[in-house]
Design an enzyme around this catalytic site. Sequence first.
Site, PDB file in Angstrom:
ATOM      1  N   GLY A  78      26.838 -20.755  29.589  1.00  6.38           N
ATOM      2  CA  GLY A  78      27.541 -20.982  28.334  1.00  6.38           C
ATOM      3  C   GLY A  78      28.813 -21.794  28.435  1.00  6.38           C
ATOM      4  O   GLY A  78      29.738 -21.598  27.643  1.00  6.38           O
ATOM      5  N   SER A  79      28.866 -22.754  29.353  1.00  7.32           N
ATOM      6  CA  SER A  79      30.090 -23.554  29.463  1.00  7.32           C
ATOM      7  C   SER A  79      30.276 -24.449  28.237  1.00  7.32           C
ATOM      8  O   SER A  79      31.414 -24.696  27.812  1.00  7.32           O
ATOM      9  CB  SER A  79      30.088 -24.393  30.744  1.00  7.32           C
ATOM     10  N   ASN A  80      29.190 -24.924  27.648  1.00  8.90           N
ATOM     11  CA  ASN A  80      29.323 -25.718  26.426  1.00  8.90           C
ATOM     12  C   ASN A  80      29.692 -24.837  25.231  1.00  8.90           C
ATOM     13  O   ASN A  80      30.405 -25.279  24.338  1.00  8.90           O
ATOM     14  CB  ASN A  80      28.034 -26.501  26.151  1.00  8.90           C
ATOM     15  N   ARG A 116       5.091 -17.460  19.549  1.00  8.89           N
ATOM     16  CA  ARG A 116       6.311 -18.276  19.467  1.00  8.89           C
ATOM     17  C   ARG A 116       6.769 -18.407  18.024  1.00  8.89           C
ATOM     18  O   ARG A 116       7.968 -18.422  17.734  1.00  8.89           O
ATOM     19  CB  ARG A 116       6.053 -19.661  20.081  1.00  8.89           C
ATOM     20  N   MET A 120      17.264 -22.891  26.814  1.00  3.16           N
ATOM     21  CA  MET A 120      16.113 -23.326  27.604  1.00  3.16           C
ATOM     22  C   MET A 120      14.800 -22.862  26.978  1.00  3.16           C
ATOM     23  O   MET A 120      14.022 -22.110  27.556  1.00  3.16           O
ATOM     24  CB  MET A 120      16.243 -22.795  29.038  1.00  3.16           C
ATOM     25  N   ILE A 156      11.868 -24.682  24.069  1.00  2.00           N
ATOM     26  CA  ILE A 156      11.539 -25.765  23.152  1.00  2.00           C
ATOM     27  C   ILE A 156      11.310 -25.192  21.756  1.00  2.00           C
ATOM     28  O   ILE A 156      10.575 -24.216  21.584  1.00  2.00           O
ATOM     29  CB  ILE A 156      10.299 -26.521  23.639  1.00  2.00           C
ATOM     30  N   ASN A 166      21.527 -30.917  19.926  1.00  2.96           N
ATOM     31  CA  ASN A 166      21.362 -30.505  21.322  1.00  2.96           C
ATOM     32  C   ASN A 166      22.218 -31.397  22.218  1.00  2.96           C
ATOM     33  O   ASN A 166      22.471 -32.561  21.897  1.00  2.96           O
ATOM     34  CB  ASN A 166      19.887 -30.632  21.727  1.00  2.96           C
ATOM     35  N   HIS A 218      22.201 -32.966  26.030  1.00  2.00           N
ATOM     36  CA  HIS A 218      21.270 -33.214  27.141  1.00  2.00           C
ATOM     37  C   HIS A 218      21.969 -34.058  28.203  1.00  2.00           C
ATOM     38  O   HIS A 218      22.637 -35.049  27.875  1.00  2.00           O
ATOM     39  CB  HIS A 218      20.025 -33.940  26.635  1.00  2.00           C
TER      40      HIS A 218
END
EC number: 2.1.2.2
Length: 215
Positions: A11-13, A64, A89, A91, A106, A108
């Site tokens: 969770g650094s972002n 899902r 992590m 999709i 997102n 990336h």
Amino acid sequence: MNLGVLVSGRGSNLQAIIDAIESGKLQDRISIVISNREKAYAIERCKKHSIPYVVIKRKDFPSREEFERAMVDILKERGVELVVLAGFMSILTKTFLSAFPMKVINIHPSLIPAFQGLNAQKQALEYGAKITGCTVHFVTEELDNGPVIVQACVPVLDTDTEESLSERILSYEHRILPQAIKWISQGRVKVEGRIVKVEGAKYGTLPVNPSLEDF
């Protein structure tokens, strides 16, 4: 805006968003954090900063589709206006994305469309790239290929390892993700097909990196 942040790891972002809010650089609020892993360190960050969170694991649902609907329900209940994937992590499919059309972003660790998917930093090293970086983009059903909001370039050094390159890219992730949120919150982001235009965006002397304003 009310933000919903989806996480899977350290969770650094997420912390970068929290710091930007607490410093006054972002006027938004994190309404809910959803983790799909109960041991994600991001949860500890939520506890430290008194941010509401919930753990929703894929294996607890028969499909899902039901997993994604459960996340959508919570986000909607919390009045979330923008969903931010900060190291999530998993999709997302049409079930989730249709509930928040062009309201999911997102981060990336590559310059999309290069090095999509997992281990982007390793891909860059193995390819012999001299420049890589990170991208904030709108999420679509095509993996790591949505319209680009902002990118930052990072040189690949001859001495780089996957770890050293990842850390250098990460320092830019922590800047461009809050910046993208701020632009969207201010209503400055317009999407025309694949092209994203940011009204009044400033760019520095380096043609490849934005000035990132407050970040």
